[in-house]
Design a protein around this motif. Structure first.
Motif, mmCIF file in Angstrom:
data_model
loop_
_atom_site.group_PDB
_atom_site.id
_atom_site.type_symbol
_atom_site.label_atom_id
_atom_site.label_comp_id
_atom_site.label_asym_id
_atom_site.label_seq_id
_atom_site.Cartn_x
_atom_site.Cartn_y
_atom_site.Cartn_z
ATOM 1 N N UNK A 56 -92.723 -61.476 2.104
ATOM 2 C CA UNK A 56 -92.885 -60.976 3.251
ATOM 3 C C UNK A 56 -92.419 -61.725 4.368
ATOM 4 N N UNK A 57 -91.400 -62.784 4.266
ATOM 5 C CA UNK A 57 -90.854 -63.592 5.404
ATOM 6 C C UNK A 57 -89.503 -63.346 5.505
ATOM 7 N N UNK A 58 -88.859 -62.423 5.171
ATOM 8 C CA UNK A 58 -87.503 -61.916 5.337
ATOM 9 C C UNK A 58 -86.197 -62.770 4.542
ATOM 10 N N UNK A 59 -86.907 -63.125 3.276
ATOM 11 C CA UNK A 59 -85.824 -63.869 2.570
ATOM 12 C C UNK A 59 -84.698 -62.988 2.161
ATOM 13 N N UNK A 60 -84.860 -61.836 1.428
ATOM 14 C CA UNK A 60 -84.150 -60.615 1.110
ATOM 15 C C UNK A 60 -83.258 -60.306 2.153
ATOM 16 N N UNK A 61 -83.759 -60.032 3.369
ATOM 17 C CA UNK A 61 -82.928 -59.445 4.426
ATOM 18 C C UNK A 61 -81.991 -60.776 5.176
ATOM 19 N N UNK A 75 -75.964 -58.891 -4.679
ATOM 20 C CA UNK A 75 -76.965 -58.153 -5.800
ATOM 21 C C UNK A 75 -78.049 -58.794 -5.934
ATOM 22 N N UNK A 76 -79.183 -58.249 -6.460
ATOM 23 C CA UNK A 76 -80.478 -58.743 -6.399
ATOM 24 C C UNK A 76 -80.923 -58.638 -7.517
ATOM 25 N N UNK A 77 -81.510 -59.677 -8.314
ATOM 26 C CA UNK A 77 -82.402 -59.672 -9.629
ATOM 27 C C UNK A 77 -83.748 -59.784 -9.285
ATOM 28 N N UNK A 105 -67.569 -53.793 -21.734
ATOM 29 C CA UNK A 105 -68.444 -54.697 -21.157
ATOM 30 C C UNK A 105 -68.906 -54.265 -20.032
ATOM 31 N N UNK A 106 -70.600 -53.991 -19.942
ATOM 32 C CA UNK A 106 -70.986 -53.529 -18.678
ATOM 33 C C UNK A 106 -71.416 -54.662 -17.672
ATOM 34 N N UNK A 107 -70.810 -55.228 -16.667
ATOM 35 C CA UNK A 107 -71.108 -56.317 -16.074
ATOM 36 C C UNK A 107 -72.499 -56.201 -15.519
ATOM 37 N N UNK A 108 -73.413 -57.523 -15.579
ATOM 38 C CA UNK A 108 -74.533 -57.545 -14.943
ATOM 39 C C UNK A 108 -74.573 -57.753 -13.273
ATOM 40 N N UNK A 109 -75.498 -58.104 -12.700
ATOM 41 C CA UNK A 109 -75.701 -58.258 -11.435
ATOM 42 C C UNK A 109 -75.393 -59.670 -11.016
ATOM 43 N N UNK A 156 -78.905 -67.338 -4.729
ATOM 44 C CA UNK A 156 -80.096 -67.836 -3.693
ATOM 45 C C UNK A 156 -81.400 -67.363 -4.615
ATOM 46 N N UNK A 157 -82.162 -68.597 -5.085
ATOM 47 C CA UNK A 157 -83.287 -68.160 -5.886
ATOM 48 C C UNK A 157 -84.461 -68.313 -4.872
ATOM 49 N N UNK A 158 -85.589 -67.497 -5.069
ATOM 50 C CA UNK A 158 -86.895 -67.457 -4.488
ATOM 51 C C UNK A 158 -88.090 -67.904 -5.412
#
Length: 317
Positions: A56-61, A75-77, A105-109, A156-158
């Motif tokens: 909830x501190x805005x990392x994704x944003x 992209x988001x995993x 081949x279907x590329x992943x995120x 960027x990993x959280x």
């Protein structure tokens, strides 16, 4: 810059664009100035970052906004225990064609310029390894074929420092793959009031932002950062600091030469963002904790006394 082969006008233009990127991101991000600077420095240093904070501190944003203003795909995993490596890297699927069935081949995120790996410590070690291999090698192998990832490429990993149930902590060797570990703390009272005012006044809470830096200019900025001069005495201070972590009291073990290289490059990136033509001691001090805190481990006595890695690094500085 002092290198005669550099175009001063080009350097000034890109530095101005970077300043515009910071201004544009702040339309959505309230406070967290140090976090923004450290993440942008990682981007300019062509490295990956590990963000640690409660939800909830805005990392994704923050990450999504940086991708938008730098013309990068995003992209988001969402890491979970049942996530498979192929869910990240991609997989071959069977498609019906006029000539019959064929594998496609279907590329992943992972095939994006900016990848947010949310709660990486919730994924199993096998899935973590697939992600970290892509970060290190900048390529994935699927169906017997090696495929290169886009350029620029930034992960960027959280992770949540509080939760302990159902997590698989990253081994120390894998943490070392991250250029920096960025701590995201709660906002101060004034910032939190501004967040509430900014995002609760309407149903649509999406604040528009504009692209300020082309992806090609970002790649050029990464080249220019490497050419920022660093004086020998400041370089030696970096080396001495990293070497001191290997013999310091209250540390079980210290950082590798990868930390020395990372601290120099991140210091160069910070100087470049500030519009300076050389690295200063202040750059080194500002980037020392993000570079070192996940590469050193405090011993049991320090843990017992509540001493953190940041405390020891501060003493060494």
């Amino acid at each position: 810059m002092t290198d005669d082969t550099l175009d001063d006008d080009e350097v000034d233009r890109i530095q101005d664009r970077l300043a515009a990127v910071r201004t544009e991101v702040r339309k959505r991000l309230v406070g967290q100035e140090a976090v923004l600077d450290q993440v942008l420095a990682c981007l300019l240093a062509d490295g990956n970052a590990l963000l640690e904070s409660v939800p909830g501190l805005g990392k994704t944003m923050l990450v999504r906004t940086i991708a938008e203003v730098t013309d990068c795909s995003f992209s988001r995993v969402q890491n979970t225990p049942d996530l498979m490596p192929s869910d990240i890297t991609g997989t071959e699927i069977i498609r019906e064609t006029r000539d019959g069935r064929e594998f496609t081949f279907e590329p992943g995120p992972i095939f994006a310029n900016v990848v947010l790996a949310d709660e990486i410590n919730r994924a199993t070690p096998k899935t973590q390894a697939a992600l970290l291999e892509a970060m290190q090698e900048r390529q994935v192998t699927a169906g017997g074929e090696t495929r290169h990832l886009p350029d620029p490429f930034f992960v960027l990993a959280t992770q949540n420092p509080v939760e302990q149930e159902g997590v698989y902590p990253l081994p120390e060797a894998q943490k070392d793959r991250f250029l920096a570990k960025v701590l995201v703390d709660y906002p101060d009272e004034a910032s939190e009031r501004e967040i509430v005012d900014r995002y609760t006044g309407r149903l649509d809470d999406t604040i528009p932002v504009e692209q300020q830096l082309a992806s090609g200019d970002l790649l050029r900025a990464q080249e220019l950062v490497r050419q920022v001069p660093i004086a020998e005495d400041i370089r030696d201070r970096v080396v001495e600091l990293v070497r001191a972590t290997r013999t310091a009291d209250r540390l079980e073990y210290g950082a590798s030469p990868r930390a020395s290289m990372g601290l120099v490059v991140l210091s160069k990136a910070r100087a470049f963002m500030a519009g300076r033509a050389h690295v200063t001691g202040e750059d080194v001090e500002a980037m020392a904790r993000p570079v070192l805190r996940h590469r050193v481990v405090v011993d049991f006595r320090a843990e017992r006394d509540g001493v953190t890695a940041d405390d020891v690094i501060g003493d060494l500085l």
